[in-house]
Design an enzyme around this catalytic site. Sequence first.
Site, mmCIF file in Angstrom:
data_model
loop_
_atom_site.group_PDB
_atom_site.id
_atom_site.type_symbol
_atom_site.label_atom_id
_atom_site.label_comp_id
_atom_site.label_asym_id
_atom_site.label_seq_id
_atom_site.Cartn_x
_atom_site.Cartn_y
_atom_site.Cartn_z
ATOM 1 N N TYR A 92 0.620 -0.733 0.114
ATOM 2 C CA TYR A 92 0.178 0.202 0.115
ATOM 3 C C TYR A 92 0.656 1.605 -0.068
ATOM 4 O O TYR A 92 0.863 2.303 -0.294
ATOM 5 C CB TYR A 92 -0.762 -0.166 1.273
ATOM 6 C CG TYR A 92 -2.641 -0.736 1.150
ATOM 7 C CD1 TYR A 92 -2.677 -2.112 1.109
ATOM 8 C CD2 TYR A 92 -3.037 0.306 1.652
ATOM 9 C CE1 TYR A 92 -3.396 -2.528 0.644
ATOM 10 C CE2 TYR A 92 -4.430 -0.204 1.252
ATOM 11 C CZ TYR A 92 -4.904 -1.916 0.914
ATOM 12 O OH TYR A 92 -5.943 -2.485 0.597
ATOM 13 N N LYS A 142 3.358 -14.924 2.023
ATOM 14 C CA LYS A 142 4.135 -15.966 1.247
ATOM 15 C C LYS A 142 5.472 -16.592 0.985
ATOM 16 O O LYS A 142 5.872 -15.927 0.545
ATOM 17 C CB LYS A 142 3.022 -15.569 -0.231
ATOM 18 C CG LYS A 142 1.819 -15.432 -0.411
ATOM 19 C CD LYS A 142 1.164 -17.049 -0.663
ATOM 20 C CE LYS A 142 1.522 -17.594 -2.030
ATOM 21 N NZ LYS A 142 0.893 -18.861 -2.674
ATOM 22 N N ASP A 185 -2.514 -18.153 0.430
ATOM 23 C CA ASP A 185 -3.903 -18.583 -0.269
ATOM 24 C C ASP A 185 -4.314 -19.989 0.170
ATOM 25 O O ASP A 185 -5.877 -19.727 0.270
ATOM 26 C CB ASP A 185 -3.621 -18.818 -1.671
ATOM 27 C CG ASP A 185 -2.208 -20.094 -1.551
ATOM 28 O OD1 ASP A 185 -1.163 -19.717 0.010
ATOM 29 O OD2 ASP A 185 -1.411 -20.481 -2.610
ATOM 30 N N ASP A 202 -7.019 -7.435 3.811
ATOM 31 C CA ASP A 202 -7.236 -6.386 2.980
ATOM 32 C C ASP A 202 -8.106 -7.392 2.431
ATOM 33 O O ASP A 202 -9.050 -7.873 2.520
ATOM 34 C CB ASP A 202 -7.160 -5.303 2.042
ATOM 35 C CG ASP A 202 -7.821 -4.877 1.291
ATOM 36 O OD1 ASP A 202 -8.952 -4.266 2.032
ATOM 37 O OD2 ASP A 202 -8.004 -4.698 0.188
ATOM 38 N N ASP A 219 -12.693 -9.194 3.741
ATOM 39 C CA ASP A 219 -13.710 -8.950 3.535
ATOM 40 C C ASP A 219 -14.506 -10.499 3.383
ATOM 41 O O ASP A 219 -15.220 -10.760 3.751
ATOM 42 C CB ASP A 219 -13.130 -8.698 1.764
ATOM 43 C CG ASP A 219 -13.688 -6.527 1.516
ATOM 44 O OD1 ASP A 219 -13.562 -6.827 3.167
ATOM 45 O OD2 ASP A 219 -14.127 -6.802 0.661
HETATM 46 C C1 IPM Z 1 -10.115 -1.779 3.679
HETATM 47 C C2 IPM Z 1 -11.103 -0.862 2.194
HETATM 48 C C3 IPM Z 1 -9.398 -0.143 2.411
HETATM 49 C C4 IPM Z 1 -8.417 -0.632 2.043
HETATM 50 C C5 IPM Z 1 -10.312 1.445 1.077
HETATM 51 C C6 IPM Z 1 -11.074 1.771 0.937
HETATM 52 C C7 IPM Z 1 -8.577 2.248 1.349
HETATM 53 O O1 IPM Z 1 -10.635 -1.814 1.036
HETATM 54 O O2 IPM Z 1 -10.237 -1.333 4.590
HETATM 55 O O3 IPM Z 1 -10.285 -2.914 4.226
HETATM 56 O O4 IPM Z 1 -7.793 -1.510 0.882
HETATM 57 O O5 IPM Z 1 -7.714 -0.296 3.022
HETATM 58 MG MG MG Z 2 -11.051 -3.983 2.279
#
Ligand code: IPM
Ligand code: MG
Length: 366
Positions: free
Chosen positions: A140, A190, A223, A247, A251
Amino acid sequence: MNSLLILPGDGIGPEVMAEVRRIIDWLGAKRGIAFEVSEDLVGGAAYDKYGTPLHDKTMAKAQEVDAVLLGAVGGPKYDQLPFAVKPERGLLRLRKEMDLYANLRPAQCFDALADFSSLKKDVVAGLDIMIVRELTGGVYFGEPRGIFTEGNERVGINTQRYSESEIARVSRSAFELARKRRNKVCSMEKANVMESGVLWREVVQKIRDEEYPDVELSHMYADNGAMQLVRWPKQFDVIVTDNLFGDILSDCAAMLTGSLGMLPSASLGAPMNNGRPKALYEPVHGSAPDIAGQGKANPIACILSFAMALRYSFDMGSEADRLEKAVEKVLADGVRTADLMGPEGGTPVSTAGMGDAILAALDASL
Ligand code: IPM
Ligand code: MG
């Protein structure tokens, strides 16, 4: 006095944050707990007014307060903006300049919602895991980055970079949390293809051996970790991983619990002069532009993020428990926003309707 900076941001951010403000008011009126609250803009909303997704004055304010509470950033209106002023840059600047290196993303499956997961009920019922995502390093922020010309074509470059101290401090956060939970950490990288992963594995193991020998540590390629998260997530307690893998994996973990509208997060840095960590709290969900402004959004993730603020910034664990129990009660009573409607249907409540129900449950808890 306890100070809070509220940055509602874009899309559904302002709607869900409005419900948090009602909880803050309730704490003042019914529990005698006062907060000094200021509010400002971030993301697209800040860009529209100031021409930047985070004004320097807002950044300075964020550095001063005990905790920042953020709604969401981004939306289709801003998709064409240059990278440097995209709404997301406002959030990334806050994370970087406040040095919020440990991002805590709990994934908990409420009993009342076990049927909402896309996985089988017995796989998710009772699930309670914590992802600790490194938040200020890795791909990032690594340099060099950019789109460059090489010969007769362009190349896009980002750099995965981790120093030993960056790995050490986030792994300490994970081990500390594990000690208050089920005492187990799984580190994901990884190391089979990336040198940064080799170093990551080595440092996490070293910190465990030297400082946390009582905590059980395992390592997994990221993975495989993704696969294990959907196969049998209850094998995990705390997962520690880098910025990009975190990230993605968070999710994935979020969806185990049925709805992204449920998941809070805390981003913590080093202790400030008052002993409290630098801190920003935000729901894991995004700005959901498709439902913004319609009163349909689920405010629970934002409300639970505030509960995390009570716990981690203000040392009010029992008030955090009360708020989390109120949310659990409301869900058990069948109160549902639109994102939580099962195939059998029913009548969803509005964003404010969910806020009403949670406030009633708080009243009943007194
Ligand atoms: C998260 C989001 C952010 C990220 C975006 C909005 C920059 O996806 O907080 O998970 O990628 O970190
Ligand atoms: Mg995210």
